[in-house]
Design an enzyme around this catalytic site. Structure first.
Site, PDB file in Angstrom:
ATOM      1  CE1 TYR A  43      41.910  57.395  12.996  1.00 16.88           C
ATOM      2  CE2 TYR A  43      42.639  55.374  14.575  1.00 16.88           C
ATOM      3  CZ  TYR A  43      41.878  56.744  14.162  1.00 16.88           C
ATOM      4  OH  TYR A  43      40.850  57.029  15.404  1.00 16.88           O
ATOM      5  CB  SER A  60      42.781  56.875  17.992  1.00 19.10           C
ATOM      6  OG  SER A  60      42.710  55.396  17.943  1.00 19.10           O
TER       7      SER A  60
END
Length: 242
Positions: free
Chosen positions: A161, A145
């Site tokens: 995250y 990501s």
């Protein structure tokens, strides 16, 4: 010699295929004729994937297996299934992941543990277990990501995250060195926004200009060809972040 070339169909294992980008990636590859073992926790999502693939190509070959990569039984469930359906694994796509959107001061140790378990330890375990089935020339693709990409924009609520994805990026770089003698390539795609349920959870009021289908098509193509040009790379794939 590469296990993947333009004249043969690849044997591919993909995690997190019940929805979103993983669903679309598996769909593109199955419709193109590659043999897919599709993993996800949701049996219903896997059934929808198999149905969608068959509607587009009656000969599509998807072998769905409901499986939890963190808590699942690799020895008795996953490995026998993959060996029976595929034999060898030319490509592994570690797409499965999860997201918690909380202010840092409200993020518990359990939250951090869950992020690390799903976004780092799960992919690491999947690689360890499937490596004996991956031949020289194989390609492992981790889905990271932009949240974990060094120097990228960061956003409130995504500390756990983003940290877990950053760890996955570093794992990719480390394994490229370890797998060099086996001639297995590994890369990581640090994705920016694509319109998925996960994006809606992170940014409820934002709509991405990139569809899940378009991102899935890109990942599918990279999985088939990226190992020819890259190894141990964390590559940003982002129009917006968001």
């Amino acid at each position: 010699m590469s296990a993947i070339n333009d004249n043969t169909m690849a044997n591919i294992v993909i995690t997190g295929t019940s929805s979103g980008i993983g669903f679309e990636t598996a769909l593109h590859l199955a419709v193109a004729g590659h043999q897919i073992v599709a993993l996800a926790r949701s049996a219903d999502g896997l059934a929808r994937l198999a149905e969608a693939a068959t509607l587009r190509n009656a000969g599509a070959c998807i072998h769905p297996l409901p499986f939890d990569m963190v808590h699942g039984n690799y020895t008795d469930e996953l490995l026998p299934f993959v060996q029976q359906q595929l034999g060898r694994v030319d490509i592994l796509i570690n797409n499965a992941g999860t997201l918690i959107n909380k202010p840092f001061m409200e993020t518990t140790a359990t939250d951090f543990s869950r992020m690390m378990a799903t976004n780092l330890i799960g992919p690491a375990t999947m690689i360890q277990q499937l490596l004996p089935l991956i031949p020289a020339g194989g390609h492992i693709v981790n889905i990271g990501s932009m949240g974990g990409f060094q120097g990228s924009s960061k956003f409130p609520g995504l500390s756990a995250y983003s940290a877990s994805k950053g760890a996955l990026h570093t794992l990719t770089e480390c394994l490229a060195a370890e797998l060099q003698d086996q001639a297995i390539k590994i890369n990581c795609l640090a994705l920016g926004s694509a319109q998925t349920e996960m994006l809606a959870k992170a940014f409820p009021h934002y709509k991405s200009p990139v569809s899940a289908s378009a991102m899935g098509e890109y990942i599918a193509q990279f999985a088939l060809t990226g190992h020819r040009f890259f190894n141990g790379k964390v590559l940003p794939v982002a129009v917006t972040t968001p």
